[in-house]
Design a protein around this motif. Sequence first.
Motif, PDB file in Angstrom:
ATOM      1  N   SER A  31       7.040  12.864   9.030  1.00 50.42           N
ATOM      2  CA  SER A  31       7.860  12.929   7.821  1.00 50.42           C
ATOM      3  C   SER A  31       8.198  11.535   7.298  1.00 50.42           C
ATOM      4  N   THR A  32       8.411  10.585   8.219  1.00 51.08           N
ATOM      5  CA  THR A  32       8.680   9.212   7.782  1.00 51.08           C
ATOM      6  C   THR A  32       7.500   8.666   6.996  1.00 51.08           C
ATOM      7  N   HIS A  33       6.300   8.896   7.527  1.00 51.33           N
ATOM      8  CA  HIS A  33       5.091   8.466   6.825  1.00 51.33           C
ATOM      9  C   HIS A  33       5.000   9.157   5.473  1.00 51.33           C
ATOM     10  N   THR A  34       5.280  10.451   5.434  1.00 50.93           N
ATOM     11  CA  THR A  34       5.166  11.227   4.205  1.00 50.93           C
ATOM     12  C   THR A  34       6.203  10.806   3.177  1.00 50.93           C
ATOM     13  N   LEU A  35       7.383  10.416   3.643  1.00 50.25           N
ATOM     14  CA  LEU A  35       8.412   9.945   2.722  1.00 50.25           C
ATOM     15  C   LEU A  35       7.908   8.756   1.913  1.00 50.25           C
ATOM     16  N   PHE A  36       7.211   7.846   2.576  1.00 50.47           N
ATOM     17  CA  PHE A  36       6.696   6.681   1.864  1.00 50.47           C
ATOM     18  C   PHE A  36       5.438   7.000   1.067  1.00 50.47           C
ATOM     19  N   ASP A  37       4.746   8.067   1.419  1.00 49.03           N
ATOM     20  CA  ASP A  37       3.689   8.566   0.540  1.00 49.03           C
ATOM     21  C   ASP A  37       4.301   9.023  -0.779  1.00 49.03           C
ATOM     22  N   GLY A  38       5.493   9.628  -0.707  1.00 50.00           N
ATOM     23  CA  GLY A  38       6.184  10.029  -1.928  1.00 50.00           C
ATOM     24  C   GLY A  38       6.575   8.835  -2.776  1.00 50.00           C
ATOM     25  N   ILE A  39       7.024   7.767  -2.128  1.00 51.46           N
ATOM     26  CA  ILE A  39       7.326   6.529  -2.855  1.00 51.46           C
ATOM     27  C   ILE A  39       6.064   6.002  -3.531  1.00 51.46           C
ATOM     28  N   ALA A  40       4.944   6.062  -2.796  1.00 53.27           N
ATOM     29  CA  ALA A  40       3.664   5.614  -3.352  1.00 53.27           C
ATOM     30  C   ALA A  40       3.269   6.478  -4.547  1.00 53.27           C
ATOM     31  N   LEU A  41       3.472   7.788  -4.430  1.00 49.68           N
ATOM     32  CA  LEU A  41       3.110   8.687  -5.521  1.00 49.68           C
ATOM     33  C   LEU A  41       3.925   8.385  -6.767  1.00 49.68           C
ATOM     34  N   GLY A  42       5.236   8.192  -6.585  1.00 52.44           N
ATOM     35  CA  GLY A  42       6.084   7.884  -7.731  1.00 52.44           C
ATOM     36  C   GLY A  42       5.646   6.617  -8.442  1.00 52.44           C
ATOM     37  N   SER A  43       5.348   5.566  -7.700  1.00 51.62           N
ATOM     38  CA  SER A  43       4.924   4.307  -8.314  1.00 51.62           C
ATOM     39  C   SER A  43       3.546   4.448  -8.954  1.00 51.62           C
ATOM     40  N   ALA A  44       2.651   5.210  -8.300  1.00 50.09           N
ATOM     41  CA  ALA A  44       1.295   5.367  -8.834  1.00 50.09           C
ATOM     42  C   ALA A  44       1.305   6.129 -10.152  1.00 50.09           C
ATOM     43  N   VAL A  45       2.099   7.206 -10.234  1.00 51.82           N
ATOM     44  CA  VAL A  45       2.189   7.974 -11.477  1.00 51.82           C
ATOM     45  C   VAL A  45       2.767   7.111 -12.588  1.00 51.82           C
TER      46      VAL A  45
END
Length: 263
Positions: free
Chosen positions: A121-135
């Motif tokens: 989940s920690t890894h996935t949380l930062f995937d969400g941060i990556a998704l927000g910045s990428a969009v």
Amino acid sequence: MSPVLATVALYSLIIVLGALAGAVVVVLNDRPTHLVRFLAFAAGVMLGAAFFHMLPEAYLGGGWWAFALVPAGFAFLLVLERYLVAHAGEDISPGGDTVAGTGHEVHPGHVLGLTAFLGLSTHTLFDGIALGSAVEEGVGGMALLAIVAHKVPSALSLASILKTEGRSKASILSLSTLYGMMVPAGALLYFLFDAMLQFESLAAKALAFSAGTFLYIAVSDLLPHVHRHGKDQPGRNILALFVGLLLMFLLARLMGHPEHPGH
């Protein structure tokens, strides 16, 4: 709702459904030999995620000091499982019902599943941060493709671990859904605190620590369990391990990483 937020919401829904689909594959499979093979595959996925995705990204984002947190994550789970609580998977059969060779019923703990859940989940949380910045930067489609490709096998791995502990189908699906929800949670954090926090430093350190937990779970828990309970078909279990490794390697080579803010 702005177009950026609407896109993030849609992409997050796709990712959550992908994670849930990976868990359903495990939940619907009732054969213990298949579960052992899933665990071998899970070990390969976790080793591959650590070596081919998390460690390179942590080093690039945080340098030597972030990379030095890898053994901290490994040691954290070592102390947690070996010294503070009973080992969650010790001598539990693939069905999670009896001590191997004795026939005595036991009640398996849930420590390994929770630590795996927290690490993933920690890894996935930062995937969400990556998704927000990428969009926000107009490259959300590639980030979506990369994250989905990682989350489905990772969700399968998490569900396999939870099932080995004897958790109910409802518990497995609930935790898998919550795991997927870390993506929109991370995206929300990005939009809320983008101007306030240096996410690149925090992300790199969290990824390095999580990589250490992945290595511990794969080497100390999953592979020993596969060795104990998969002796009837060792070749197929080894193949499943290498399939997991190969999958993560190919994802790293062909798709790269969704960039974290500041990379």
